[in-house]
Design a protein around this motif. Sequence first.
Motif, short mmCIF file in Angstrom:
data_model
loop_
_atom_site.label_atom_id
_atom_site.label_comp_id
_atom_site.label_asym_id
_atom_site.label_seq_id
_atom_site.Cartn_x
_atom_site.Cartn_y
_atom_site.Cartn_z
N VAL A 194 19.07 45.17 41.36
CA VAL A 194 20.11 45.12 42.02
C VAL A 194 20.38 46.39 42.79
CG1 VAL A 194 22.99 45.74 41.22
CG2 VAL A 194 21.06 44.82 39.32
N ALA A 238 25.41 45.98 35.68
CA ALA A 238 24.22 44.99 36.02
C ALA A 238 24.63 43.70 35.44
CB ALA A 238 23.37 45.85 35.60
N LEU A 258 15.13 40.87 35.09
CA LEU A 258 16.40 41.07 35.18
C LEU A 258 16.50 38.90 33.89
CD1 LEU A 258 14.80 41.38 37.91
CD2 LEU A 258 15.60 39.25 38.99
N LEU A 276 20.81 37.15 44.52
CA LEU A 276 21.12 37.11 43.41
C LEU A 276 21.74 36.43 42.16
CD1 LEU A 276 22.89 41.04 44.44
CD2 LEU A 276 20.89 40.94 42.95
N ARG A 277 21.82 35.56 42.28
CA ARG A 277 22.65 34.56 41.61
C ARG A 277 21.79 32.94 40.79
NH1 ARG A 277 28.08 34.90 41.85
NH2 ARG A 277 29.11 36.12 43.38
N ARG A 290 16.33 47.20 38.04
CA ARG A 290 16.84 45.47 37.43
C ARG A 290 17.47 44.73 39.21
NH1 ARG A 290 17.14 49.05 33.88
NH2 ARG A 290 17.05 48.88 31.57
N TYR A 347 26.46 41.67 36.08
CA TYR A 347 27.13 40.88 37.40
C TYR A 347 26.15 40.24 38.56
CZ TYR A 347 32.05 42.10 34.65
OH TYR A 347 32.95 42.09 34.04
N ARG A 348 25.05 40.99 38.32
CA ARG A 348 24.73 40.73 39.40
C ARG A 348 25.01 40.70 40.94
NH1 ARG A 348 19.58 41.94 38.94
NH2 ARG A 348 18.79 40.32 39.93
N ARG A 349 25.90 41.94 40.99
CA ARG A 349 26.15 42.01 42.39
C ARG A 349 26.15 43.41 42.97
NH1 ARG A 349 26.53 38.42 44.18
NH2 ARG A 349 27.75 38.68 45.58
#
Length: 402
Positions: free
Chosen positions: A111, A79, A161, A140-141, A109, A81-83
């Motif tokens: 994701v 998680a 998050l 996500l970024r 979260r 990596y937030r991808r």
Amino acid sequence: MKAGVAFGISELANPRNFEKKASEFITALAREFDVVGGFFVSTKADFREAKAGVNFNEVDAIVLYPLTGGTEGALKEFAVYRRPIVIHGDPFNNSLAAGIELREYFRERLVPSTLVKNFNELKAALLGYEDMKETLDRFLRMRVGLIGRVSPWLINEKFELPYTRISLKRFYEYYDAVTDEEGWSAIEEVISRAADIREPDKKALIKAGRIYVAINRILEDYSLDGFTIGCFDLIGKIGSTPCLALAMFNALGIPAACEGELNSLLGMMIVRRFFDKPAFMGNVADYGENHILLAHCTAPLIGRYVLRSHFESGTGVGVDVQLPKGRASLLKIRGRKAVVAGVEVVGQEHSNVRCRTQVNIRIEDAMDFIDGTLGNHHLLVYIEGEELADLLSELGFEVMLY
């Protein structure tokens, strides 16, 4: 499309028994996508070792294959990596059971996470994420910051998050480094455009300007896209509040929330990133059959405004902003849930026993909305409710639309 791949295997299992299955899976995936990784993890230590050797930060999506049960603890670490994530499960060795548990963890979260059990479903899920790449990347970024602490009365605050924490001690170091001249210069134009200045004197205005400059330097140094601040803690230390600074940042396009509330900040950032609109974060001060009154001491400076003191403390510089009339939406986010209502801004009030900006909102079935919403703070945004709800659903929120 670049896909990062990792396999989970229980510490009780023999990795050799799964090497062939993993190899065949990687070979099939590599025919369709650019594959990175392909290692086994059983523990958090395995994840840390793999993270040091393989870069998943630039992949478009991550494929996780729990080959056995008991792998949730190691695989959940992805998680970070937030991808977007696709979890491939199969009917053997408790693979699907682990996959379902993992999917819920990632979704909590925010994701994006999809569970599949064959290659065609896997390919479709990855291509779906590829189609949404621009939207998901913008979401996500995001880099968000919390200055100080979440206010203790926000008893329903739930936020999973990642965010950057800046201590109040660090904030005061920035604040002390700002001169009175810099503080005054930062807000001179805002002062000149005010329709009136009631309680604040020049000393209060200078403090408000110094707070703005200090936060602006924090945003630059920590590379933050938006922030929230535990504002009430500033009152005892420096005898001021950040209300005016937040109003200025929100007008300039930088999401800024009060009371250390990260959920409201998340809503503000979504609204700004996808609709380029500011948001007014307000308390529910009153309601009736078909109306709600929102009030707060900060609001984006997008209409005629009067500079006042902060309501509860009588210190600092708050703002009474005349927000535009017209169609809008109310938004409340808590965790992965969101409530949206289409509303109409119909006017202002100016009571001296409420927070300074007071907005009257017409809403159908207001009593039902109040009964079903997720907590106090709501965002008022000039966006159609259905359009906002659709975007939130696309981002993975569970949305209730009124």
